[in-house]
Design an enzyme around this catalytic site. Structure first.
Site, PDB file in Angstrom:
ATOM      1  CD  GLU A   1      36.330  41.942  41.557  1.00 11.66           C
ATOM      2  OE1 GLU A   1      35.329  42.671  41.383  1.00 11.66           O
ATOM      3  OE2 GLU A   1      36.894  41.343  40.644  1.00 11.66           O
TER       4      GLU A   1
ATOM      5  N   GLY B   1      31.296  41.299  42.290  1.00 12.09           N
ATOM      6  CA  GLY B   1      31.584  41.106  43.702  1.00 12.09           C
ATOM      7  C   GLY B   1      32.125  39.723  44.002  1.00 12.09           C
TER       8      GLY B   1
ATOM      9  CG  HIS C   1      39.858  39.491  37.738  1.00 14.35           C
ATOM     10  ND1 HIS C   1      38.998  39.696  36.696  1.00 14.35           N
ATOM     11  CD2 HIS C   1      39.324  40.120  38.796  1.00 14.35           C
ATOM     12  CE1 HIS C   1      37.975  40.408  37.089  1.00 14.35           C
ATOM     13  NE2 HIS C   1      38.156  40.700  38.382  1.00 14.35           N
TER      14      HIS C   1
ATOM     15  CB  SER D   1      35.095  37.858  35.021  1.00 13.43           C
ATOM     16  OG  SER D   1      34.140  38.877  35.239  1.00 13.43           O
TER      17      SER D   1
END
Length: 116
Positions: A86, A22, A9, A12
């Site tokens: 994750e 997580g 990804h 973030s």
């Protein structure tokens, strides 16, 4: 020829803040969205046709895939699997990685982040 394309990804919000993320469902930053689009453009440039898509349940991963699919002009569905989430960081979730390096040591933080 067959391909397996793996894409992490984009950045973030908590990646930017250097927090253990997580399973917390945080979204992409603007930079993360640009990274996802860049990944889509690289796949498109290589002229790779993708038949099946998989992603974790996490918003940042799903939104990365959505942006890639927009670039590829692919409206097909994708499969979600919790097994791709994750790792869960337990009590470390939300804590700053740099602060934890000072508190418990860089080696221990590295072990938490990279151990199987």
């Amino acid at each position: 020829m067959s391909y397996l394309v793996l894409v992490r990804h984009g950045q973030s919000v908590w990646n930017l803040e250097k927090k253990f993320t997580g399973w917390v469902d945080v979204d992409l930053t603007e930079n993360g969205k640009l990274e996802a689009k860049k990944a889509g453009n690289l796949i498109k440039l290589k002229n790779i046709n993708i038949d099946i898509y998989y992603t974790s349940f996490q918003l940042r991963a799903k939104n990365t895939l959505k942006l890639i699919k927009e670039i590829l002009q692919d409206n097909g569905v994708f499969n979600e699997s919790w097994e791709l989430n994750e790792r869960h960081y337990g009590a470390l979730t939300g804590l700053n990685k740099d602060e934890m390096k000072i508190k418990i040591g860089a080696e221990k933080v590295h072990q938490f982040r990279r151990s199987p």
